[in-house]
Scaffold this motif. Structure first.
Motif, PDB file in Angstrom:
ATOM      1  N   ILE A  33       7.469   7.295   5.802  1.00  0.00           N
ATOM      2  CA  ILE A  33       8.834   7.497   5.350  1.00  0.00           C
ATOM      3  C   ILE A  33       9.130   6.583   4.164  1.00  0.00           C
ATOM      4  O   ILE A  33       8.719   5.424   4.145  1.00  0.00           O
ATOM      5  N   GLY A  34       9.820   7.123   3.170  1.00  0.00           N
ATOM      6  CA  GLY A  34      10.188   6.324   2.010  1.00  0.00           C
ATOM      7  C   GLY A  34      10.813   7.198   0.947  1.00  0.00           C
ATOM      8  O   GLY A  34      10.638   8.414   0.943  1.00  0.00           O
ATOM      9  N   PRO A  35      11.539   6.589   0.024  1.00  0.00           N
ATOM     10  CA  PRO A  35      12.207   7.369  -1.026  1.00  0.00           C
ATOM     11  C   PRO A  35      11.199   7.974  -1.999  1.00  0.00           C
ATOM     12  O   PRO A  35      10.025   7.596  -2.027  1.00  0.00           O
ATOM     13  N   THR A  36      11.681   8.908  -2.803  1.00  0.00           N
ATOM     14  CA  THR A  36      10.841   9.512  -3.834  1.00  0.00           C
ATOM     15  C   THR A  36      10.280   8.421  -4.746  1.00  0.00           C
ATOM     16  O   THR A  36      11.006   7.522  -5.170  1.00  0.00           O
ATOM     17  N   GLY A  37       8.975   8.485  -5.017  1.00  0.00           N
ATOM     18  CA  GLY A  37       8.344   7.506  -5.892  1.00  0.00           C
ATOM     19  C   GLY A  37       7.906   6.230  -5.220  1.00  0.00           C
ATOM     20  O   GLY A  37       7.438   5.303  -5.883  1.00  0.00           O
ATOM     21  N   SER A  38       8.016   6.181  -3.894  1.00  0.00           N
ATOM     22  CA  SER A  38       7.684   4.934  -3.186  1.00  0.00           C
ATOM     23  C   SER A  38       6.189   4.755  -2.944  1.00  0.00           C
ATOM     24  O   SER A  38       5.740   3.655  -2.603  1.00  0.00           O
ATOM     25  N   GLY A  39       5.407   5.840  -3.077  1.00  0.00           N
ATOM     26  CA  GLY A  39       3.966   5.723  -2.874  1.00  0.00           C
ATOM     27  C   GLY A  39       3.410   6.584  -1.759  1.00  0.00           C
ATOM     28  O   GLY A  39       2.216   6.511  -1.449  1.00  0.00           O
ATOM     29  N   LYS A  40       4.246   7.438  -1.156  1.00  0.00           N
ATOM     30  CA  LYS A  40       3.790   8.253  -0.030  1.00  0.00           C
ATOM     31  C   LYS A  40       2.650   9.187  -0.436  1.00  0.00           C
ATOM     32  O   LYS A  40       1.623   9.271   0.245  1.00  0.00           O
ATOM     33  N   THR A  41       2.848   9.898  -1.538  1.00  0.00           N
ATOM     34  CA  THR A  41       1.821  10.848  -1.989  1.00  0.00           C
ATOM     35  C   THR A  41       0.531  10.121  -2.363  1.00  0.00           C
ATOM     36  O   THR A  41      -0.568  10.587  -2.056  1.00  0.00           O
ATOM     37  N   THR A  42       0.651   8.983  -3.009  1.00  0.00           N
ATOM     38  CA  THR A  42      -0.537   8.196  -3.373  1.00  0.00           C
ATOM     39  C   THR A  42      -1.330   7.825  -2.130  1.00  0.00           C
ATOM     40  O   THR A  42      -2.571   7.921  -2.115  1.00  0.00           O
ATOM     41  N   LEU A  43      -0.634   7.422  -1.090  1.00  0.00           N
ATOM     42  CA  LEU A  43      -1.299   7.050   0.162  1.00  0.00           C
ATOM     43  C   LEU A  43      -2.067   8.239   0.741  1.00  0.00           C
ATOM     44  O   LEU A  43      -3.238   8.111   1.130  1.00  0.00           O
ATOM     45  N   LEU A  44      -1.435   9.412   0.771  1.00  0.00           N
ATOM     46  CA  LEU A  44      -2.109  10.597   1.295  1.00  0.00           C
ATOM     47  C   LEU A  44      -3.294  10.990   0.410  1.00  0.00           C
ATOM     48  O   LEU A  44      -4.348  11.388   0.918  1.00  0.00           O
ATOM     49  N   ARG A  45      -3.123  10.895  -0.896  1.00  0.00           N
ATOM     50  CA  ARG A  45      -4.219  11.259  -1.806  1.00  0.00           C
ATOM     51  C   ARG A  45      -5.419  10.335  -1.635  1.00  0.00           C
ATOM     52  O   ARG A  45      -6.572  10.762  -1.815  1.00  0.00           O
ATOM     53  N   MET A  46      -5.172   9.077  -1.292  1.00  0.00           N
ATOM     54  CA  MET A  46      -6.299   8.173  -1.043  1.00  0.00           C
ATOM     55  C   MET A  46      -7.028   8.551   0.246  1.00  0.00           C
ATOM     56  O   MET A  46      -8.254   8.487   0.311  1.00  0.00           O
ATOM     57  N   ILE A  47      -6.285   8.974   1.261  1.00  0.00           N
ATOM     58  CA  ILE A  47      -6.931   9.417   2.502  1.00  0.00           C
ATOM     59  C   ILE A  47      -7.777  10.660   2.243  1.00  0.00           C
ATOM     60  O   ILE A  47      -8.878  10.803   2.776  1.00  0.00           O
ATOM     61  N   TYR A  48      -7.285  11.539   1.399  1.00  0.00           N
ATOM     62  CA  TYR A  48      -7.996  12.769   1.037  1.00  0.00           C
ATOM     63  C   TYR A  48      -9.131  12.495   0.036  1.00  0.00           C
ATOM     64  O   TYR A  48      -9.943  13.363  -0.252  1.00  0.00           O
ATOM     65  N   MET A  49      -9.146  11.266  -0.461  1.00  0.00           N
ATOM     66  CA  MET A  49     -10.096  10.827  -1.492  1.00  0.00           C
ATOM     67  C   MET A  49      -9.990  11.668  -2.759  1.00  0.00           C
ATOM     68  O   MET A  49     -10.965  11.908  -3.447  1.00  0.00           O
ATOM     69  N   ASP A  50      -8.752  12.072  -3.037  1.00  0.00           N
ATOM     70  CA  ASP A  50      -8.420  12.632  -4.339  1.00  0.00           C
ATOM     71  C   ASP A  50      -8.206  11.485  -5.329  1.00  0.00           C
ATOM     72  O   ASP A  50      -8.448  11.621  -6.522  1.00  0.00           O
ATOM     73  N   LEU A  51      -7.725  10.362  -4.815  1.00  0.00           N
ATOM     74  CA  LEU A  51      -7.664   9.104  -5.540  1.00  0.00           C
ATOM     75  C   LEU A  51      -8.521   8.086  -4.800  1.00  0.00           C
ATOM     76  O   LEU A  51      -8.449   7.993  -3.571  1.00  0.00           O
ATOM     77  N   MET A  52      -9.306   7.320  -5.527  1.00  0.00           N
ATOM     78  CA  MET A  52     -10.101   6.258  -4.922  1.00  0.00           C
ATOM     79  C   MET A  52      -9.402   4.921  -5.167  1.00  0.00           C
ATOM     80  O   MET A  52      -8.976   4.640  -6.299  1.00  0.00           O
ATOM     81  N   PRO A  53      -9.256   4.097  -4.135  1.00  0.00           N
ATOM     82  CA  PRO A  53      -8.582   2.813  -4.353  1.00  0.00           C
ATOM     83  C   PRO A  53      -9.303   1.969  -5.398  1.00  0.00           C
ATOM     84  O   PRO A  53     -10.527   1.931  -5.441  1.00  0.00           O
ATOM     85  N   GLN A  54      -8.520   1.322  -6.228  1.00  0.00           N
ATOM     86  CA  GLN A  54      -9.092   0.430  -7.244  1.00  0.00           C
ATOM     87  C   GLN A  54      -9.475  -0.911  -6.647  1.00  0.00           C
ATOM     88  O   GLN A  54     -10.325  -1.630  -7.169  1.00  0.00           O
ATOM     89  N   VAL A  55      -8.810  -1.240  -5.547  1.00  0.00           N
ATOM     90  CA  VAL A  55      -9.126  -2.436  -4.762  1.00  0.00           C
ATOM     91  C   VAL A  55      -9.159  -2.014  -3.310  1.00  0.00           C
ATOM     92  O   VAL A  55      -8.400  -1.144  -2.886  1.00  0.00           O
ATOM     93  N   GLY A  56     -10.040  -2.621  -2.508  1.00  0.00           N
ATOM     94  CA  GLY A  56     -10.125  -2.283  -1.098  1.00  0.00           C
ATOM     95  C   GLY A  56     -10.838  -0.960  -0.872  1.00  0.00           C
ATOM     96  O   GLY A  56     -11.540  -0.455  -1.756  1.00  0.00           O
ATOM     97  N   LYS A  57     -10.635  -0.385   0.310  1.00  0.00           N
ATOM     98  CA  LYS A  57     -11.326   0.858   0.639  1.00  0.00           C
ATOM     99  C   LYS A  57     -10.553   1.673   1.650  1.00  0.00           C
ATOM    100  O   LYS A  57      -9.647   1.180   2.337  1.00  0.00           O
ATOM    101  N   VAL A  58     -10.931   2.952   1.737  1.00  0.00           N
ATOM    102  CA  VAL A  58     -10.410   3.880   2.741  1.00  0.00           C
ATOM    103  C   VAL A  58     -11.600   4.415   3.518  1.00  0.00           C
ATOM    104  O   VAL A  58     -12.599   4.828   2.929  1.00  0.00           O
ATOM    105  N   VAL A  59     -11.491   4.395   4.845  1.00  0.00           N
ATOM    106  CA  VAL A  59     -12.540   4.934   5.707  1.00  0.00           C
ATOM    107  C   VAL A  59     -11.939   6.061   6.538  1.00  0.00           C
ATOM    108  O   VAL A  59     -10.938   5.864   7.235  1.00  0.00           O
ATOM    109  N   VAL A  60     -12.523   7.251   6.442  1.00  0.00           N
ATOM    110  CA  VAL A  60     -12.107   8.407   7.239  1.00  0.00           C
ATOM    111  C   VAL A  60     -13.340   8.886   7.989  1.00  0.00           C
ATOM    112  O   VAL A  60     -14.291   9.378   7.379  1.00  0.00           O
ATOM    113  N   ASP A  61     -13.323   8.693   9.311  1.00  0.00           N
ATOM    114  CA  ASP A  61     -14.491   9.011  10.129  1.00  0.00           C
ATOM    115  C   ASP A  61     -15.689   8.229   9.580  1.00  0.00           C
ATOM    116  O   ASP A  61     -15.613   7.011   9.459  1.00  0.00           O
TER     117      ASP A  61
END
Length: 217
Positions: A33-61
């Motif tokens: 939950i968050g206002p428009t532009g807060s980063g919600k879509t970015t977070l989902l795109r990183m889980i989908y690996m449409d965006l790769m984090p510039q720092v840190g990592k995302v692990v899905v399975d």
């Protein structure tokens, strides 16, 4: 199932997410939950690996963003169904062909495609409307079609990015109930929304994001 470790992504204009540390379980229903532009879509795109984090990592399975090869990303995405605010249905194809498209790409047989598409449409309450075109469907029906398109791959995870943004309150509530049914059948659901009134009191985990920073409740 999903883990973000110190994950950050910043766009050229400065927005994005910063130092996200969060885990989602394999049968969880969670709202972001968050206002428009807060980063919600970015977070989902990183889980989908449409965006790769510039720092840190995302692990899905078994898929780790810090190690995954580009040719493996399509295999990750077979585990994830995406539902968007804007339906992205192809106007020149009927409902059946819209839902079946991803299965053709993956290489399923004709009989299995028919079975899977029929089952997914029945599950979202659109059975018997296979021959309808998007323009012949209401907004709520088009969004249910998008859920069917996500479910047809039998994913482990549904990511829904503001799926109620174009819907009236009654239809939005019905869509939430549909996601809850999907979750009860064993699929993890992570849904982004800016409408707190829609999701409060439903008993699901709420993850708040503000200016790219995550706060969990």
């Amino acid at each position: 199932m999903i883990r973000l470790d110190n994950a950050s992504y910043t766009y050229a204009k400065g927005s994005g997410v910063s130092n996200v540390n969060i885990t989602f379980g394999d049968d969880e229903f969670a709202f972001i939950i968050g206002p428009t532009g807060s980063g919600k879509t970015t977070l989902l795109r990183m889980i989908y690996m449409d965006l790769m984090p510039q720092v840190g990592k995302v692990v899905v399975d078994k898929y780790d963003s810090s190690k995954i090869k580009p040719r493996k990303i399509p295999y990750l995405r077979r585990k994830i169904g995406m539902v968007f605010q804007n339906y992205h249905l192809l106007e020149d194809r009927n409902l059946f062909d819209n839902i079946a498209l991803s299965l053709h790409v993956i290489g399923f047989s004709t009989n299995e495609i028919i079975d899977r598409v029929t089952e997914s449409l029945e599950e979202v309450g659109l059975g018997g409307k296979e021959d309808r075109y998007p323009e012949e469907l209401s907004g709520g029906e088009q969004q249910r079609a998008c859920v069917a398109r996500a479910l047809v791959k039998e994913p482990d995870i549904i990511l829904a990015d503001e799926p109620t943004g174009n819907l009236d309150p009654v239809t939005s509530f019905e869509l939430i109930k549909l996601f809850e049914e999907v979750n009860r059948e064993g699929t993890a659901v992570i849904m982004a929304s800016h409408d707190y009134n829609l999701i409060k009191g439903r008993g699901h985990r709420i993850v708040e994001i503000q200016d790219g920073t995550v706060r969990q409740s």
